[in-house]
Design an enzyme around this catalytic site. Sequence first.
Site, PDB file in Angstrom:
ATOM      1  N   ASN A 115       2.126  -7.583   7.357  1.00 44.96           N
ATOM      2  CA  ASN A 115       1.506  -6.669   6.405  1.00 44.96           C
ATOM      3  C   ASN A 115       1.919  -5.214   6.676  1.00 44.96           C
ATOM      4  O   ASN A 115       2.915  -4.964   7.340  1.00 44.96           O
ATOM      5  CB  ASN A 115      -0.015  -6.839   6.350  1.00 44.96           C
ATOM      6  N   ARG A 116       1.128  -4.262   6.184  1.00 42.68           N
ATOM      7  CA  ARG A 116       1.574  -2.871   6.112  1.00 42.68           C
ATOM      8  C   ARG A 116       0.981  -1.992   7.199  1.00 42.68           C
ATOM      9  O   ARG A 116      -0.157  -2.201   7.627  1.00 42.68           O
ATOM     10  CB  ARG A 116       1.228  -2.284   4.743  1.00 42.68           C
ATOM     11  N   HIS A 141       5.758  -5.845   7.129  1.00 47.09           N
ATOM     12  CA  HIS A 141       6.232  -7.068   7.782  1.00 47.09           C
ATOM     13  C   HIS A 141       7.292  -6.806   8.851  1.00 47.09           C
ATOM     14  O   HIS A 141       8.298  -7.519   8.950  1.00 47.09           O
ATOM     15  CB  HIS A 141       6.762  -8.055   6.749  1.00 47.09           C
ATOM     16  N   HIS A 212       4.850 -16.610   6.096  1.00 47.27           N
ATOM     17  CA  HIS A 212       4.837 -16.154   4.707  1.00 47.27           C
ATOM     18  C   HIS A 212       5.367 -17.237   3.770  1.00 47.27           C
ATOM     19  O   HIS A 212       6.226 -16.977   2.921  1.00 47.27           O
ATOM     20  CB  HIS A 212       5.665 -14.882   4.566  1.00 47.27           C
ATOM     21  N   ASP A 284      -3.002  -8.797  -4.275  1.00 46.32           N
ATOM     22  CA  ASP A 284      -2.181  -8.576  -3.078  1.00 46.32           C
ATOM     23  C   ASP A 284      -3.072  -7.866  -2.072  1.00 46.32           C
ATOM     24  O   ASP A 284      -2.827  -6.729  -1.685  1.00 46.32           O
ATOM     25  CB  ASP A 284      -0.937  -7.739  -3.412  1.00 46.32           C
ATOM     26  N   GLU A 350      -1.721 -15.706   3.602  1.00 49.76           N
ATOM     27  CA  GLU A 350      -1.283 -15.360   4.950  1.00 49.76           C
ATOM     28  C   GLU A 350      -2.497 -15.089   5.842  1.00 49.76           C
ATOM     29  O   GLU A 350      -3.245 -14.136   5.618  1.00 49.76           O
ATOM     30  CB  GLU A 350      -0.388 -14.117   4.908  1.00 49.76           C
TER      31      GLU A 350
END
Length: 385
Positions: A115-116, A141, A212, A284, A350
Site C-alpha cells: 500500500n501507500r 507497494h 496482490h 480502493d 489484500e
Amino acid sequence: MKVTYITILAIAGTTFASCNSETKSTQVSDTMQTVKLSADSFKRTTDGQETGLYVLKNANHAEAIFTNYGGRLVSLLIPDKTGKLTDVVVGFNSVNAYEKSTEPYFGATIGRYGNRIAKGKFSLDGKQYTLFTNNGQNTLHGGKKGYQYVVWDAKQPNEHTVEFHYISKDMEEGFPGNLAVKVTYTLTDDNELKMDYEATTDKPTVVNLTNHAFFNLNGEGSGKILGHKLQIYADGYTPVDSTLIPTGKIEKVAGTPFDFSKPFTIGARIDDKNEQLTYGKGYDHNFVLNKTKGMGMFHAATVKGDKSGIVMDVYTTEPGLQFYSGNFMQGKNTFKGGARDDFRTAIALETQHFPDSPNQAAFPSTVLKPGQIYKTSSVYKFSSL
C-alpha cells in the site's frame, strides 16, 4: 527444445495470443477452452537468477500455480458449483508478459511495504527516510522496484507447498535494514490457499507484506465483477484524501456505500455520489476488521461469484483489508486465456496493516526491530454453493 505444458481451464469464447513464440496455440472446443501454459515461457535468467513455474495440487484436483518472478500467483483452479475447475485468478502466460504489463502487481508478493506511504517519506528513531515515489507524490507497494519485480529463491518441498526467499538489502528503495523474507504458500486438501510470511532485520525498519492476487470468482475472462456478492467483517474504514492517503481517521461504515457488514453486490453502490468513491474511482480503501473470529484468525471477508457459485472466505492475522474493485484496469494487457484486463473485471482483497502507518501514530505499528520476527498469516478458503 522440449516444452512442458500445464493445463488450465478458462471461459470459452475468448481467443489466445501467446506472448512467447515458442508456446503452442491453445485448442478451443464449443464448451470449454483449454489454455496450456508452457513451463518454458516461465524459464529465463533475470538479474542472474533463474525463473520458473511451480504447481501446487490437492486431493480435489485444485491447482495453484506460481512463478518465482515476483513471487506471483499465476493461476488458481477451483471447482465451481457443478464441479468444473475454474481459474479464479487472472494472470499471464509468460514472464515476458508480466514484465511488459502496464499493471505490475497481478498475483505478486508485495513488499517491503504494501500500500501507500505519503510523499515517500517517514521517520524512524529520529531519522527521516526518503523513498522512490511511484504513485503520484506517494510511494506504492515498495517503490520503483518492489518485490513484484525481483526473482525469489524458490523451494518446493512437496506438491502442496512452495517457499519463496528474498534478501532485501539495506536502503533498497530507501528502506533501512537488510530484511530476510520468507513466504510460504500452501494449497490444502480443504481448498485453502494459505499464505505465511516471516521476516527479520538487522536495523529498525517498516514492513507490511501481502499478496496482490486479482480474483474473478466466475473465472478469468468472464466479465465484470459487479455481480459478485461481498461481505467484509469491518465496522470502520480509513477514509483517504484525493491522493488515496488515509486522513488518519477511522470512520464508521454504517450508512455509507462502504457498509459491507452484510452481503451486498459490489456494483450496488459503486457509482453512488460519494467523495471517497470519487477519489478511488470506486473502492480502493482499507477496512478496519472487527476481529470476528474464524479459523483461529480474524474473518476478513466472504465473496461469492454470482455465476460460478464459488465462495471465497478470507481469514487473516492482520488488522486491515484493502478492497480494490479493479478501477484502474484499462484493457491494455492480455490474460493467459485471451481476455483483456478490462475495467472492473477483477478485485483484490489484500490482508495488511493500514496504509501510511509509518506516518500515522494512531494506526497499528509496522515497525520491525532487530531480534524480532515479523510473522503474519492469511488464508483464502474456497467452497461452492
